[in-house]
Design an enzyme around this catalytic site. Sequence first.
Site, PDB file in Angstrom:
ATOM      1  CE  LYS A  68      47.680  42.323  32.906  1.00 24.10           C
ATOM      2  NZ  LYS A  68      47.838  42.224  34.336  1.00 24.10           N
ATOM      3  N   PRO A  99      38.090  36.179  33.192  1.00 29.82           N
ATOM      4  CG  PRO A  99      39.136  35.563  34.870  1.00 29.82           C
ATOM      5  CD  PRO A  99      39.106  35.240  33.351  1.00 29.82           C
ATOM      6  CG  MET A 100      35.126  41.045  33.339  1.00 30.75           C
ATOM      7  SD  MET A 100      33.477  42.169  32.927  1.00 30.75           S
ATOM      8  CE  MET A 100      32.201  40.845  33.444  1.00 30.75           C
ATOM      9  N   GLY A 101      38.118  41.551  36.818  1.00 29.64           N
ATOM     10  CA  GLY A 101      38.582  41.662  38.041  1.00 29.64           C
ATOM     11  C   GLY A 101      39.636  40.360  38.335  1.00 29.64           C
ATOM     12  N   GLY A 116      39.876  43.378  29.971  1.00 36.67           N
ATOM     13  CA  GLY A 116      39.249  44.649  29.123  1.00 36.67           C
ATOM     14  C   GLY A 116      40.456  45.350  28.471  1.00 36.67           C
ATOM     15  CB  SER A 117      43.882  46.080  28.904  1.00 36.32           C
ATOM     16  OG  SER A 117      43.645  47.045  30.122  1.00 36.32           O
ATOM     17  CB  SER A 118      43.267  41.869  26.140  1.00 31.32           C
ATOM     18  OG  SER A 118      43.721  41.150  24.929  1.00 31.32           O
ATOM     19  CG  ASP A 123      47.666  46.743  32.271  1.00 35.02           C
ATOM     20  OD1 ASP A 123      48.627  47.709  32.357  1.00 35.02           O
ATOM     21  OD2 ASP A 123      47.120  46.060  32.806  1.00 35.02           O
TER      22      ASP A 123
END
Length: 299
Positions: A26, A109-111, A117-119, A151
């Site tokens: 997103k 990418p994380m962060g 992560g939410s998706s 989220d």
Amino acid sequence: MSDAGFPSSSPSSSRSFSAGWPAPAKLNRFLHIVGRRADGYHLLQTVFQFIDRADTLAFALRDDGRIERETDLPGVPAEADLVVRAARRLQAETGTRSGVSIRIDKQLPMGGGLGGGSSDAATVLVALNHLWGCGLDDDALAGLGLTLGADVPVFVRGRAAWAEGIGERLTPVEPDEPWFLVLVPAVHVATAAIFKAPELTRDSPLITMRAFLGGAGHNDCEAVVHARHPEVAAATAWLSQHTTARLTGTGACVFGAFADEAAARAVMAGRPAGLEAFVARGRNRSPLLDRLARARAGD
């Protein structure tokens, strides 16, 4: 069916995995912090819009009740992963005795502020609700998702949304669907640290949906992130030479809109050396909804 692209490090690799389920990224088209609750949570206004860049998850059902993540994710222990936590939350809520093995093809990418992560967690809830035959409706799944992160509900519902409250009060909205150039600075921005920053603006005035659709809005987190992460400030400054550049969420990713794919790719080709980037189309409907429809049709 093929599960190519899903690395496996478990003896259960012989299990039959479902065809992949998307977990799209997103963008926050704007993000205003408009207040703070007594419990410390921030009140905001934002617009969530999906893009056609996604992680992909695959599932193999188990009859022993165990939930296993087969894919190694550096720095993310399985027990702390929202993917595992979402599966266990759904299992506990519904009382199912089914289990699952999960593989993740991680592209987001994380962060980065793209909501990966939410998706991922939302895709677990939606997919396993179907595969386990739990029968929960969207409201129930979104409620479960909210216990995992603010989220998660928008990814469960799968529609671009005007969001208020802590991000859980969602109203469908239909912004334009441009092509985006997304820059990925090589830093990990800790969301909690940005929201704890004493210098963060927490009293932005409320705006209307009409004002946003007319071009209003900014990201209140930008100044804090730029001051703490010069790489993000540099990426924003470079992209601003070509289009309006904006941080998504608390970053680190920075994006700009273009009328067509060719224009976005032309700008991407001239980016600074070593700066990762990709081009993606804005989407007001999540591909997760289409995947669920195919699953219900027997695909």
